[in-house]
Scaffold this motif. Structure first.
Motif, PDB file in Angstrom:
ATOM      1  N   GLU A 137       0.825  -1.107  -0.067  1.00  0.00           N
ATOM      2  CA  GLU A 137      -0.152   0.027   0.118  1.00  0.00           C
ATOM      3  C   GLU A 137       1.245   1.275   0.198  1.00  0.00           C
ATOM      4  O   GLU A 137       0.606   2.168  -0.671  1.00  0.00           O
ATOM      5  CB  GLU A 137      -0.871   0.009   1.230  1.00  0.00           C
ATOM      6  N   GLU A 138       2.099   1.214   0.814  1.00  0.00           N
ATOM      7  CA  GLU A 138       2.743   2.415   1.038  1.00  0.00           C
ATOM      8  C   GLU A 138       3.640   2.907  -0.388  1.00  0.00           C
ATOM      9  O   GLU A 138       3.570   3.482  -0.898  1.00  0.00           O
ATOM     10  CB  GLU A 138       3.951   2.226   2.053  1.00  0.00           C
ATOM     11  N   VAL A 139       4.231   1.500  -1.188  1.00  0.00           N
ATOM     12  CA  VAL A 139       4.713   1.582  -2.534  1.00  0.00           C
ATOM     13  C   VAL A 139       3.747   2.217  -3.380  1.00  0.00           C
ATOM     14  O   VAL A 139       4.107   3.032  -4.215  1.00  0.00           O
ATOM     15  CB  VAL A 139       5.181   0.370  -2.773  1.00  0.00           C
ATOM     16  N   ALA A 140       2.500   1.532  -3.584  1.00  0.00           N
ATOM     17  CA  ALA A 140       1.438   1.923  -4.352  1.00  0.00           C
ATOM     18  C   ALA A 140       1.172   3.577  -4.218  1.00  0.00           C
ATOM     19  O   ALA A 140       1.128   4.208  -5.217  1.00  0.00           O
ATOM     20  CB  ALA A 140       0.284   1.260  -4.107  1.00  0.00           C
ATOM     21  N   LYS A 141       1.112   3.956  -3.195  1.00  0.00           N
ATOM     22  CA  LYS A 141       0.842   5.425  -3.055  1.00  0.00           C
ATOM     23  C   LYS A 141       2.070   6.232  -3.483  1.00  0.00           C
ATOM     24  O   LYS A 141       1.849   7.301  -4.053  1.00  0.00           O
ATOM     25  CB  LYS A 141       0.442   5.710  -1.337  1.00  0.00           C
ATOM     26  N   GLU A 142       3.191   5.965  -2.950  1.00  0.00           N
ATOM     27  CA  GLU A 142       4.327   6.543  -3.157  1.00  0.00           C
ATOM     28  C   GLU A 142       4.555   6.612  -4.657  1.00  0.00           C
ATOM     29  O   GLU A 142       5.040   7.711  -5.218  1.00  0.00           O
ATOM     30  CB  GLU A 142       5.600   6.016  -2.536  1.00  0.00           C
ATOM     31  N   LEU A 143       4.598   5.532  -5.453  1.00  0.00           N
ATOM     32  CA  LEU A 143       4.678   5.478  -6.653  1.00  0.00           C
ATOM     33  C   LEU A 143       3.619   5.868  -7.804  1.00  0.00           C
ATOM     34  O   LEU A 143       3.499   5.865  -9.001  1.00  0.00           O
ATOM     35  CB  LEU A 143       5.394   4.032  -7.214  1.00  0.00           C
ATOM     36  N   GLY A 144       2.264   5.884  -7.164  1.00  0.00           N
ATOM     37  CA  GLY A 144       1.378   6.477  -8.138  1.00  0.00           C
ATOM     38  C   GLY A 144       0.707   5.181  -8.621  1.00  0.00           C
ATOM     39  O   GLY A 144       0.225   5.450  -9.767  1.00  0.00           O
ATOM     40  N   LEU A 145       0.818   4.037  -8.033  1.00  0.00           N
ATOM     41  CA  LEU A 145       0.303   2.782  -8.646  1.00  0.00           C
ATOM     42  C   LEU A 145      -0.907   2.092  -8.056  1.00  0.00           C
ATOM     43  O   LEU A 145      -1.225   2.393  -6.759  1.00  0.00           O
ATOM     44  CB  LEU A 145       1.784   1.926  -8.827  1.00  0.00           C
ATOM     45  N   SER A 146      -1.269   1.139  -8.779  1.00  0.00           N
ATOM     46  CA  SER A 146      -2.244   0.329  -7.807  1.00  0.00           C
ATOM     47  C   SER A 146      -1.683  -0.635  -7.192  1.00  0.00           C
ATOM     48  O   SER A 146      -0.460  -1.083  -7.467  1.00  0.00           O
ATOM     49  CB  SER A 146      -3.250  -0.380  -9.089  1.00  0.00           C
ATOM     50  N   ILE A 147      -2.133  -1.402  -6.403  1.00  0.00           N
ATOM     51  CA  ILE A 147      -1.404  -2.509  -5.354  1.00  0.00           C
ATOM     52  C   ILE A 147      -1.201  -3.675  -6.524  1.00  0.00           C
ATOM     53  O   ILE A 147      -0.278  -4.190  -6.354  1.00  0.00           O
ATOM     54  CB  ILE A 147      -2.300  -2.889  -4.288  1.00  0.00           C
ATOM     55  N   ALA A 148      -2.128  -3.799  -7.285  1.00  0.00           N
ATOM     56  CA  ALA A 148      -1.938  -5.088  -8.319  1.00  0.00           C
ATOM     57  C   ALA A 148      -0.726  -4.616  -9.169  1.00  0.00           C
ATOM     58  O   ALA A 148       0.187  -5.636  -9.400  1.00  0.00           O
ATOM     59  CB  ALA A 148      -3.192  -5.234  -9.149  1.00  0.00           C
ATOM     60  N   ALA A 149      -0.473  -3.439  -9.520  1.00  0.00           N
ATOM     61  CA  ALA A 149       0.620  -3.078 -10.371  1.00  0.00           C
ATOM     62  C   ALA A 149       2.038  -3.226  -9.727  1.00  0.00           C
ATOM     63  O   ALA A 149       3.095  -3.563 -10.016  1.00  0.00           O
ATOM     64  CB  ALA A 149       0.490  -1.592 -10.983  1.00  0.00           C
ATOM     65  N   VAL A 150       1.810  -2.818  -8.289  1.00  0.00           N
ATOM     66  CA  VAL A 150       3.002  -3.052  -7.359  1.00  0.00           C
ATOM     67  C   VAL A 150       3.355  -4.525  -7.140  1.00  0.00           C
ATOM     68  O   VAL A 150       4.473  -4.772  -7.634  1.00  0.00           O
ATOM     69  CB  VAL A 150       2.854  -2.270  -6.196  1.00  0.00           C
ATOM     70  N   LYS A 151       2.402  -5.385  -7.133  1.00  0.00           N
ATOM     71  CA  LYS A 151       2.577  -6.725  -6.911  1.00  0.00           C
ATOM     72  C   LYS A 151       3.315  -7.199  -8.170  1.00  0.00           C
ATOM     73  O   LYS A 151       3.978  -8.064  -8.351  1.00  0.00           O
ATOM     74  CB  LYS A 151       1.550  -7.468  -6.586  1.00  0.00           C
ATOM     75  N   SER A 152       2.785  -7.042  -9.281  1.00  0.00           N
ATOM     76  CA  SER A 152       3.328  -7.458 -10.691  1.00  0.00           C
ATOM     77  C   SER A 152       4.603  -6.959 -10.963  1.00  0.00           C
ATOM     78  O   SER A 152       5.323  -7.756 -11.306  1.00  0.00           O
ATOM     79  CB  SER A 152       2.131  -6.983 -11.860  1.00  0.00           C
ATOM     80  N   ARG A 153       4.717  -5.679 -10.587  1.00  0.00           N
ATOM     81  CA  ARG A 153       6.476  -5.435 -10.989  1.00  0.00           C
ATOM     82  C   ARG A 153       7.338  -5.933  -9.769  1.00  0.00           C
ATOM     83  O   ARG A 153       8.435  -6.067 -10.251  1.00  0.00           O
ATOM     84  CB  ARG A 153       6.303  -3.849 -10.617  1.00  0.00           C
ATOM     85  N   LEU A 154       6.751  -6.128  -8.512  1.00  0.00           N
ATOM     86  CA  LEU A 154       7.718  -6.641  -7.708  1.00  0.00           C
ATOM     87  C   LEU A 154       7.972  -8.239  -8.054  1.00  0.00           C
ATOM     88  O   LEU A 154       9.033  -8.799  -8.055  1.00  0.00           O
ATOM     89  CB  LEU A 154       7.058  -6.784  -6.200  1.00  0.00           C
ATOM     90  N   HIS A 155       7.081  -8.859  -8.574  1.00  0.00           N
ATOM     91  CA  HIS A 155       7.161 -10.450  -9.090  1.00  0.00           C
ATOM     92  C   HIS A 155       8.108 -10.337 -10.128  1.00  0.00           C
ATOM     93  O   HIS A 155       9.059 -11.270 -10.308  1.00  0.00           O
ATOM     94  CB  HIS A 155       5.709 -10.944  -9.491  1.00  0.00           C
ATOM     95  N   ARG A 156       8.065  -9.513 -11.135  1.00  0.00           N
ATOM     96  CA  ARG A 156       8.864  -9.413 -12.245  1.00  0.00           C
ATOM     97  C   ARG A 156      10.191  -8.980 -12.027  1.00  0.00           C
ATOM     98  O   ARG A 156      11.216  -9.548 -12.161  1.00  0.00           O
ATOM     99  CB  ARG A 156       8.352  -8.322 -13.300  1.00  0.00           C
ATOM    100  N   ALA A 157      10.393  -8.119 -11.009  1.00  0.00           N
ATOM    101  CA  ALA A 157      11.676  -7.610 -10.318  1.00  0.00           C
ATOM    102  C   ALA A 157      12.590  -8.720  -9.604  1.00  0.00           C
ATOM    103  O   ALA A 157      13.464  -8.913  -9.894  1.00  0.00           O
ATOM    104  CB  ALA A 157      11.603  -6.384  -9.467  1.00  0.00           C
ATOM    105  N   ARG A 158      11.832  -9.403  -8.800  1.00  0.00           N
ATOM    106  CA  ARG A 158      12.173 -10.510  -8.192  1.00  0.00           C
ATOM    107  C   ARG A 158      12.966 -11.615  -9.122  1.00  0.00           C
ATOM    108  O   ARG A 158      13.978 -12.044  -9.074  1.00  0.00           O
ATOM    109  CB  ARG A 158      11.255 -11.297  -7.269  1.00  0.00           C
ATOM    110  N   LYS A 159      12.150 -11.993 -10.012  1.00  0.00           N
ATOM    111  CA  LYS A 159      12.379 -12.819 -11.121  1.00  0.00           C
ATOM    112  C   LYS A 159      13.803 -12.439 -11.952  1.00  0.00           C
ATOM    113  O   LYS A 159      14.821 -13.019 -12.249  1.00  0.00           O
ATOM    114  CB  LYS A 159      11.319 -12.987 -12.457  1.00  0.00           C
ATOM    115  N   LEU A 160      13.909 -11.116 -12.366  1.00  0.00           N
ATOM    116  CA  LEU A 160      15.096 -10.620 -12.898  1.00  0.00           C
ATOM    117  C   LEU A 160      16.088 -10.582 -11.892  1.00  0.00           C
ATOM    118  O   LEU A 160      17.224 -10.812 -12.390  1.00  0.00           O
ATOM    119  CB  LEU A 160      14.745  -9.126 -13.239  1.00  0.00           C
TER     120      LEU A 160
END
Length: 168
Positions: free
Chosen positions: A133-156
């Motif tokens: 929630e904090e990350v979504a608010k700070e970056l201006g994203l939805s929580i779903a977008a944060v989770k998706s980006r985090l998943h992709r980042a972890r994989k990379l």
């Protein structure tokens, strides 16, 4: 924006509120001051791109948040640079220190290699331990977008670590 005078008036009106945001985002008053100064300079240089005075505060805050993130990334690299000052421990654990330093270097390289779109999310969630929630608010994203980006980042990051640790 029409003139430098308009910029100065807007900056003076909003800089305190943006500074308070920067303290929360950056985590310290010193970093917040640096981020605000960098944000004001960047905003001044790009003032002609601002279409509406009403958007100034949010625009400046966004620039400031990005400046805070750059400061954090710089701080992540500092421990690696400190390895240059490595002294030989008296207890013979130099190999452990070197291995730990090498692993930190690999992790830092993996995070640094992330595309910006994923790196900001990864740093805020994984390194700083903030909530989605904090990350979504700070970056201006939805929580779903944060989770998706985090998943992709972890994989990379995993892929980068697999390559760098296997080739070492």
């Amino acid at each position: 924006m029409k003139s430098t005078l308009d910029f100065e008036r807007l900056a003076n009106r909003h800089k305190d509120a943006v500074y308070r945001q920067m303290v929360r985002v950056c985590g310290s008053h010193e970093d917040a001051e640096d981020a605000l100064a960098e944000a004001l300079l960047s905003a001044y240089k790009a003032a002609d791109n601002l279409r509406s005075e009403e958007a100034f505060r949010g625009w400046l805050a966004t620039i400031g948040r990005r400046a805070c993130l750059r400061l954090r990334r710089r701080d992540l690299v500092a421990p690696i640079l400190a390895l240059n000052d490595l002294e030989v421990p008296a207890d013979g654990s130099l190999e452990e220190e070197v291995e730990l330093g090498r692993m930190k270097g690999c992790v830092n390289a993996a995070v640094t290699a992330l595309p910006d779109i994923y790196r900001d999310t990864y740093v805020l969630r994984e390194i700083e331990g903030r909530s989605a929630e904090e990350v979504a608010k700070e970056l201006g994203l939805s929580i779903a977008a944060v989770k998706s980006r985090l998943h992709r980042a972890r994989k990379l990051v995993r892929e980068h670590l697999d390559q760098s640790l296997c080739t070492a």
